[in-house]
Write a protein that holds these residues in place. Structure first.
Motif, PDB file in Angstrom:
ATOM      1  N   LEU A   1      38.539  48.000  35.165  1.00 25.89           N
ATOM      2  CA  LEU A   1      38.977  48.861  37.062  1.00 25.89           C
ATOM      3  C   LEU A   1      39.746  48.151  37.827  1.00 25.89           C
ATOM      4  CD1 LEU A   1      34.947  49.530  38.050  1.00 25.89           C
ATOM      5  CD2 LEU A   1      36.465  51.150  36.219  1.00 25.89           C
ATOM      6  N   ARG A   2      40.010  48.744  38.652  1.00 30.49           N
ATOM      7  CA  ARG A   2      41.266  48.479  39.135  1.00 30.49           C
ATOM      8  C   ARG A   2      41.219  48.831  40.817  1.00 30.49           C
ATOM      9  NH1 ARG A   2      41.720  45.733  35.683  1.00 30.49           N
ATOM     10  NH2 ARG A   2      43.418  44.976  34.753  1.00 30.49           N
TER      11      ARG A   2
ATOM     12  N   PHE B   1      37.423  37.776  36.567  1.00 33.65           N
ATOM     13  CA  PHE B   1      38.314  38.104  35.858  1.00 33.65           C
ATOM     14  C   PHE B   1      39.389  38.599  35.784  1.00 33.65           C
ATOM     15  CE2 PHE B   1      34.512  37.369  34.069  1.00 33.65           C
ATOM     16  CZ  PHE B   1      34.103  36.803  32.866  1.00 33.65           C
ATOM     17  N   PRO B   2      40.928  38.171  36.149  1.00 38.13           N
ATOM     18  CA  PRO B   2      41.212  37.254  35.471  1.00 38.13           C
ATOM     19  C   PRO B   2      40.844  35.737  36.960  1.00 38.13           C
ATOM     20  CG  PRO B   2      43.256  38.593  36.679  1.00 38.13           C
ATOM     21  CD  PRO B   2      41.889  39.428  36.772  1.00 38.13           C
ATOM     22  N   PHE B   3      40.352  34.323  36.515  1.00 30.71           N
ATOM     23  CA  PHE B   3      39.764  33.260  37.333  1.00 30.71           C
ATOM     24  C   PHE B   3      41.359  32.927  37.687  1.00 30.71           C
ATOM     25  CE2 PHE B   3      38.922  28.992  37.546  1.00 30.71           C
ATOM     26  CZ  PHE B   3      37.509  29.378  37.998  1.00 30.71           C
ATOM     27  N   ASN B   4      40.383  32.609  39.584  1.00 29.00           N
ATOM     28  CA  ASN B   4      41.494  31.842  40.419  1.00 29.00           C
ATOM     29  C   ASN B   4      40.503  31.159  40.811  1.00 29.00           C
ATOM     30  OD1 ASN B   4      43.084  31.540  42.131  1.00 29.00           O
ATOM     31  ND2 ASN B   4      43.089  34.031  42.897  1.00 29.00           N
ATOM     32  N   SER B   5      40.973  29.760  40.614  1.00 19.90           N
ATOM     33  CA  SER B   5      39.954  28.556  41.455  1.00 19.90           C
ATOM     34  C   SER B   5      39.809  28.333  42.452  1.00 19.90           C
ATOM     35  CB  SER B   5      41.030  27.200  40.439  1.00 19.90           C
ATOM     36  OG  SER B   5      42.641  27.363  40.864  1.00 19.90           O
TER      37      SER B   5
ATOM     38  N   PRO C   1      42.497  43.633  39.917  1.00 16.41           N
ATOM     39  CA  PRO C   1      41.153  43.746  39.544  1.00 16.41           C
ATOM     40  C   PRO C   1      39.785  44.188  39.981  1.00 16.41           C
ATOM     41  CG  PRO C   1      42.579  42.459  38.796  1.00 16.41           C
ATOM     42  CD  PRO C   1      43.194  42.326  39.724  1.00 16.41           C
ATOM     43  N   TYR C   2      39.246  44.591  39.348  1.00 25.66           N
ATOM     44  CA  TYR C   2      38.397  45.233  39.937  1.00 25.66           C
ATOM     45  C   TYR C   2      37.053  43.301  40.567  1.00 25.66           C
ATOM     46  CZ  TYR C   2      34.157  47.364  41.964  1.00 25.66           C
ATOM     47  OH  TYR C   2      32.682  48.179  42.689  1.00 25.66           O
TER      48      TYR C   2
ATOM     49  N   VAL D   1      30.408  44.899  30.938  1.00 23.73           N
ATOM     50  CA  VAL D   1      31.601  43.940  31.052  1.00 23.73           C
ATOM     51  C   VAL D   1      32.618  44.047  31.305  1.00 23.73           C
ATOM     52  CG1 VAL D   1      32.377  41.658  30.387  1.00 23.73           C
ATOM     53  CG2 VAL D   1      29.708  42.004  30.837  1.00 23.73           C
ATOM     54  N   PHE D   2      33.626  45.432  29.823  1.00 24.60           N
ATOM     55  CA  PHE D   2      35.276  45.717  29.969  1.00 24.60           C
ATOM     56  C   PHE D   2      35.516  46.958  30.823  1.00 24.60           C
ATOM     57  CE2 PHE D   2      37.343  49.369  27.587  1.00 24.60           C
ATOM     58  CZ  PHE D   2      37.937  48.440  26.792  1.00 24.60           C
TER      59      PHE D   2
END
Length: 492
Positions: A444-445, A456-460, A450-451, A438-439
């Protein structure tokens, strides 16, 4: 001299003899010489240069040679090239060349060069006719419902397919050539009003840094432009389906088509994209199918490791009847359980690799012999217990649901890693490995994105098409990527 025309000369060495010498005087290089009756008092020699097999000889005969031979002497010296270009030659595309290297490049790309005696420039006429494979069903991402057409190796054909799929004035195509020896053409495609300009600029920057003598496949481009992370996960999406590529482009992604490659690259690529299949959008219950697919891939990674950990370190967590059954199977087996798992996983992988390279008529025979007969013989010989074969078989079957082959490769790599750590630390090792995984995914990008986004990061706003697909009427067209600055520094 005729009105500034130098008779018997060609600018910058563009002549039929020089072209033949540069190409090594090949047998397929044709030079047709004709006499033009263009000037009132003089005749001019004209050379038509092309390579047989990649230029359409019928078009050359009908739309270049015949019109030139039927000329009447009514053209002024200064207007010869312009008149030939605009009024005489009947072709879809004509360009004027000034440099010798451009003439060589166009001849090698199937174009025909028209050299007129005494004229400082030459004409390059597009009558290329490359041999290409007909369009067939896409093999990389097969579906049970939806379009079946796939890309082929011809770049122009693939571009035409995308033009047909996206009839929008915002569609942009940019062409590049890479490989000092192969001169391979590539094309990037995106929507001007949807693409992330930061990602587009980063892609162009990475493309300009490609320094190589040959580009044989899209993977050459992929390795040059991908983010430099040591990871088994694919950071660039590959697809051979025009409908998938259409969906990605309309979502703001950038597509890369490479000459000679029957699939496209898509940047940026997110982890959740590799879990999605075109079938998810062609069936009403596509969201449920995606959930089952994700569950199957999780089991493909964890099932052998959990089996090894429970049997070796934590048998008390299993039902009593199951413990007795497994204990009776282990009696008299010469190999440790971890060796059994690794040995038969290796055997299954070899069978799969062999089946991929055999003639189609032998694939089913090899599969049956390799899986059923060898497995049954191994059990009867007392080399392995039946439960081990069952776990390995189920793990491989679960991994086959991966909609994209590059993800299936990552699943197999992770499976070996989890087996090894379970052999030493049991369930505690699996938990630690999961946290590390998970880390790693969060670290990763892909081109600064963000992969693991949008989880993560959360985007509703983007949760309607992640783990579960909502009805199509509720889906948005554009994802809110959260790229990080500066992208290039993170790559370096």
């Amino acid at each position: 001299m005729f009105g500034g025309i130098r008779m018997g000369a060609s600018l910058k060495g563009i002549s039929a003899d020089n072209i033949k010498a540069s190409l090594g005087n090949p047998n397929d290089l044709n030079v047709r010489s004709i006499t033009l009756n263009l000037l009132m008092e003089n005749r001019l020699e004209c050379s038509i240069v092309f390579i047989a097999g990649i230029a359409d000889e019928k078009e050359i005969e009908n739309f270049i040679i015949k019109p030139l031979q039927q000329l009447s002497p009514a053209v002024e010296a200064e207007d010869i090239l312009l008149t030939v270009q605009k009024e005489i030659i009947q072709a879809k595309s004509i360009a004027t060349l000034h440099l010798y290297k451009d003439a060589i490049h166009d001849v090698l790309n199937g174009k025909t060069i028209v050299i007129i005696e005494g004229i400082k420039d030459v004409l390059s006429i597009d009558v290329a006719k490359w041999k290409e494979r007909s369009l067939t069903e896409a093999e990389g991402q097969r579906v049970t419902k939806g379009p079946l057409i796939g890309f082929n190796e011809n770049l122009a054909t693939n571009i035409a397919i995308m033009r047909h799929a996206i009839k929008n004035e915002q569609l942009r195509l940019e062409n590049y050539t890479f490989g000092s020896l192969t001169n391979t053409n590539i094309c990037i495609i995106y929507l001007e009003n949807s693409v992330d300009k930061t990602i587009l600029a980063e892609l162009k920057k990475r493309l300009t840094k490609i320094k190589t003598s040959k580009i044989m496949d899209a993977n050459y481009v992929e390795e040059f432009i991908r983010d430099q992370f040591l990871t088994p996960f694919p950071l660039i999406l590959t697809t051979d389906r025009p409908d998938v590529l259409t969906g990605e482009i309309t979502d703001g992604k950038i597509a890369i088509l490479v000459e000679g490659t029957p699939y496209a690259l898509v940047v940026p690529a997110l982890f959740l994209q590799f879990l999605q299949s075109p079938d998810d959008y062609y069936f009403v219950n596509g969201g449920v199918t995606r959930l089952l697919r994700i569950l199957a891939l999780i089991l493909a990674i964890y099932l052998p490791a959990f089996y090894l950990a429970f049997v070796t370190y934590h048998p008390g967590l299993l039902p009593f009847d199951l413990i007795l059954s497994l204990a009776s199977q282990r009696e008299g087996k010469p190999l440790p359980l971890v060796v059994e798992l690794l040995l038969f996983m290796f055997l299954f992988q070899i069978i799969i690799e062999g089946a991929l390279r055999l003639p189609k008529g032998l694939v089913s025979v090899v599969s049956i012999v390799g899986t059923i007969i060898i497995g049954q013989s191994a059990v009867e010989a007392g080399l392995v217990q039946p439960a081990t074969l069952l776990v390995v078989s189920m793990s491989y079957i679960f991994s086959f649901v991966a909609p994209i082959m590059t993800l299936a490769t990552a699943v197999r790599t992770l499976r070996y890693g989890f087996i090894l750590i379970a052999a030493f630390l049991g369930l505690y090792g699996i938990i630690l490995a999961t946290l590390a995984l998970v880390f790693h995914l969060n670290h990763l990008r892909s081109f600064g994105v963000p992969y693991f986004a949008p989880l993560f990061p959360f985007n509703s706003k983007d949760q309607k098409d992640t783990i579960y697909r909502f009805p199509l009427r509720k889906l948005t067209n554009k994802h809110g990527y959260q790229h990080e600055e500066p992208v290039s520094k993170k790559r370096e």
